[in-house]
Design an enzyme around this catalytic site. Structure first.
Site, mmCIF file in Angstrom:
data_model
loop_
_atom_site.group_PDB
_atom_site.id
_atom_site.type_symbol
_atom_site.label_atom_id
_atom_site.label_comp_id
_atom_site.label_asym_id
_atom_site.label_seq_id
_atom_site.Cartn_x
_atom_site.Cartn_y
_atom_site.Cartn_z
ATOM 1 N N GLU A 42 0.839 -1.213 0.097
ATOM 2 C CA GLU A 42 0.022 0.082 0.124
ATOM 3 C C GLU A 42 0.981 1.193 -0.023
ATOM 4 O OE1 GLU A 42 -2.090 0.256 3.840
ATOM 5 O OE2 GLU A 42 -3.722 1.652 3.036
ATOM 6 N N LYS A 112 -9.480 2.749 -2.133
ATOM 7 C CA LYS A 112 -9.752 1.929 -0.808
ATOM 8 C C LYS A 112 -10.961 2.552 -0.192
ATOM 9 C CE LYS A 112 -7.175 1.164 3.562
ATOM 10 N NZ LYS A 112 -6.002 1.189 4.328
ATOM 11 N N CYS A 145 -5.330 -3.228 2.348
ATOM 12 C CA CYS A 145 -4.802 -3.334 3.599
ATOM 13 C C CYS A 145 -6.342 -3.677 4.636
ATOM 14 C CB CYS A 145 -4.099 -2.317 4.200
ATOM 15 S SG CYS A 145 -3.317 -2.403 5.719
ATOM 16 N N VAL A 172 -0.364 -2.589 10.649
ATOM 17 C CA VAL A 172 0.130 -2.221 12.024
ATOM 18 C C VAL A 172 -0.392 -3.226 12.999
ATOM 19 C CG1 VAL A 172 1.004 0.141 11.231
ATOM 20 C CG2 VAL A 172 -1.391 -0.245 11.943
HETATM 21 C C1 ACM Z 1 -3.904 -0.138 6.924
HETATM 22 O O1 ACM Z 1 -5.079 -0.369 6.503
HETATM 23 N N1 ACM Z 1 -3.110 0.442 6.516
HETATM 24 C C2 ACM Z 1 -3.751 -0.539 8.247
#
Ligand code: ACM
Length: 260
Positions: A42, A112, A145, A172
């Site tokens: 990402e 996203k 992500c 994370v």
């Molecule tokens: C994330 O979506 N970068 C944790």
């Protein structure tokens, strides 16, 4: 059979030139390893932990004319596919995007839809479903992500025929790598998660980029710290078998009328 690769690296927030060099190194390694479908993390062009909107905007690039897009496009030219996370500038707004190039063409841009933590300070959330795209005779799905925490995402991709879920990430929280094994089992699909390693400001990224199989087995996994391209040969047609027992089909046995 296709060779799928996940690229793991320690990108540098604020250093677009360095990130382009890191991306080119991963592309070169993937070419050398004869990868057919490559996933990069990402926000690979920008880094993740922005200090301000101005910093995020300064690091964003336009699609498909930006420098990282051009490198991805060139790599995809000889009949390959690459999906990378990208900090995208689009008119006055920014998106946390995944771009897909294949055969030298831009196939899709996914914005996203589930923004994590501070991301909503910088990015507009996407308003369109995540794409399912052809590659050779196969279908691949894309999510980014934190989409992992919403099982509907992987399910939606699987229902639309995706055999592999390509998943750029900057993880994370410690749960995703395990959760993607579940996403594989419950949808009987392959998944390929390309994650960050290293530290940016207050954030540590967990590495452990991985490729999973429809039976939940881990085909390859990076370690927590090292950069590189990690590959597995897969037969995407194995994802056509949706039977988890002789009598249980993970898609046809659903009871959506009772999921209230
Ligand atoms: C994330 O979506 N970068 C944790």
């Amino acid at each position: 059979m296709i060779n799928v690769g996940v690229g793991q690296a320690d990108f540098k927030v604020g250093h677009s030139g360095t990130n382009l060099e890191i991306i080119q190194t991963l592309l070169d390694e993937a070419a050398q390893k004869q990868v057919d479908v490559l996933v990069l993390p990402e926000l690979a062009n920008s880094g993740y932990a922005f200090a301000s909107m101005d910093e995020a905007a300064a690091l964003a690039e336009e699609v498909p004319t930006g420098p990282v897009c051009r490198a991805l496009q060139a790599w995809s030219q000889p009949g390959r596919m690459v999906v990378s996370g990208l900090c995208q500038k689009s008119g006055p707004v920014l998106y946390n995007s995944a771009v897909a190039f294949s055969g030298g063409e831009l196939l899709a841009v996914y914005h996203k839809i589930h923004l994590f933590s501070n991301e909503s300070k910088w990015f507009q959330p996407g308003q369109q479903p995540a794409p399912v795209l052809p590659f050779r005779q196969y279908l691949v799905g894309i999510m980014v992500c934190f989409d992992w925490v919403f099982p509907e995402m992987a399910r939606s991709l699987a229902l639309r025929g995706a055999q592999i879920i390509l998943h750029p990430a900057n993880l994370v929280l410690p749960f995703c790598q395990q959760a993607m094994i579940t996403r594989s089992i419950e949808n009987r699909v392959f998944t390929a998660t390309a994650n960050r390693c290293g530290q940016e400001r207050e954030l540590y990224f967990s590495g452990l980029s991985q490729i999973t199989a429809p039976n939940g087995s881990l085909l390859v996994q990076a370690d927590e710290e090292n950069s590189g391209v990690f590959c597995a040969d897969i037969d995407p047609d194995a994802a056509e078998n949706k039977w988890i027992t002789a009598l249980n089909h993970v898609l046809n046995d659903r009871r959506p009328d009772l999921y209230i």
